[in-house]
Design an enzyme around this catalytic site. Sequence first.
Site, short mmCIF file in Angstrom:
data_model
loop_
_atom_site.label_atom_id
_atom_site.label_comp_id
_atom_site.label_asym_id
_atom_site.label_seq_id
_atom_site.Cartn_x
_atom_site.Cartn_y
_atom_site.Cartn_z
N THR A 121 2.34 -66.43 -96.46
CA THR A 121 2.99 -65.14 -96.75
C THR A 121 1.93 -64.05 -96.82
O THR A 121 0.87 -64.24 -97.43
CB THR A 121 3.77 -65.24 -98.08
OG1 THR A 121 4.70 -66.31 -97.95
CG2 THR A 121 4.49 -63.95 -98.39
N CYS A 138 -22.98 -62.87 -102.26
CA CYS A 138 -22.45 -64.21 -102.02
C CYS A 138 -23.49 -65.28 -102.31
O CYS A 138 -23.17 -66.45 -102.46
CB CYS A 138 -22.00 -64.35 -100.57
SG CYS A 138 -21.03 -62.97 -100.05
N1 PMP Z 1 -19.72 -60.90 -93.57
C1 PMP Z 1 -20.52 -59.99 -94.13
C2 PMP Z 1 -21.56 -59.34 -93.29
C3 PMP Z 1 -20.35 -59.62 -95.47
O1 PMP Z 1 -21.15 -58.72 -96.01
C4 PMP Z 1 -19.33 -60.25 -96.23
C5 PMP Z 1 -19.12 -59.90 -97.68
N2 PMP Z 1 -20.22 -60.10 -98.49
C6 PMP Z 1 -18.52 -61.21 -95.59
C7 PMP Z 1 -18.74 -61.51 -94.26
C8 PMP Z 1 -17.42 -61.91 -96.32
O2 PMP Z 1 -16.40 -61.03 -96.64
P1 PMP Z 1 -15.24 -61.49 -97.63
O3 PMP Z 1 -15.90 -61.79 -98.93
O4 PMP Z 1 -14.34 -60.33 -97.72
O5 PMP Z 1 -14.59 -62.67 -97.06
#
Ligand code: PMP
Length: 379
Positions: free
Chosen positions: A236, A321
């Site tokens: 969804t 991340c």
């Molecule tokens: N690719 C890049 C270059 C990013 O900077 C990020 C976010 N840090 C992502 C992918 C992943 O994006 P999302 O967390 O929205 O999935």
Amino acid sequence: MIYLDNAATTKPNNKILEAITPYIEKLWQNPSSVSPESKEIKNKIEEVRELVANSIGAKPNEIFFTSGATESNNWVLRGFQDNYKNRKCHIITTPIEHNSIISCLEGFDGNYSYCKIDEKGIVNRDNFKEMLSKLYEQDIKILASVIFGNNEIGTIQKIKDLSNLTHKHFGYFHTDATQVFGHIPIDVDDLGIDLMSCSSQKLNGLKGTGFLYKREGVRIKPLIYGSQENGMRGGTENVIGIIALGEAIKQINYDREINIKKVRDYMIDGLVEMFGCKVNGSRTQRLFNNISVTFPQKIKGEELLEMLLLHNVYCSSGSACNSYDNKPSRVLSAIGLTDEEINKTIRITLSGYETMSYIDIILLIFEESIKILSSRNEV
Ligand code: PMP
């Protein structure tokens, strides 16, 4: 709060909140049901799809909403390999991709290899071309996946040239444009992009929403099976996220980006002059809001970030991340930094609302923090 971590995420503003509120309070129905409210929601989703498509010179049926760039990236890599599993296929990528590309490739036994990059993080054109030619000669279907603007060092690739080379070898060209979309105009036809991953949270939208642009005719299998998104992405729809993305796109202002660049250069010059910082990535082919610097002083980046936080200044050591794994940044190491240099590196990413006098104040906070840390580490 002095928030200088806009590559990690951006703040949704009041207009975004106003746009999504009706879809929490009144229009909360499932967009695929038959009620009038559902139809209204469905129409709104299609309106946003059109907005997204127009913003990159695509057609609405080429836009697929996802949970963000991580999913879009995984979809492209796995969907390509899945589609070509009965013939030889290969992915060419770079060592400075986002973790959602590298971990995905490392996580399943796909065929992939990295092309060389220089010390600024720019793809080595000769090496890229040579890799394409070798695969083409062996009749191997190619997917090239190259990050548009790097999230750590800000380097922007020559996408048009790379896609052109890829097409000459009958390959598909994918780019992770997460840090670029909404900040620099993108025309997928002009740039020759076949597949493109984007995330809404980098342009004041909400976390957990993004999209994949897939050129009509480009063949990849779905990653998540189901009936939504034309059978290409089940589940969804994230209605609130999609509405917020539509509002964020309406607010894109490329002129403001030129101003960010001036403020960014002012801050880079300040960091270089006051502290002797080394700038990572290209000075010219660079995201407008990105600053990645290595300090020569006897300080650790993490310590500096903590000290800055005491002054309510939010920066980061690299990609958000990766901030929980203690491994040195793969990107910084790929452009030749030693582990020690990586530990002395921080990333500052501007929002566009900073002024030069605001930067002067931030630089003074840096000065104070570095003075305290250096004297502490001398002992
Ligand atoms: N690719 C890049 C270059 C990013 O900077 C990020 C976010 N840090 C992502 C992918 C992943 O994006 P999302 O967390 O929205 O999935």
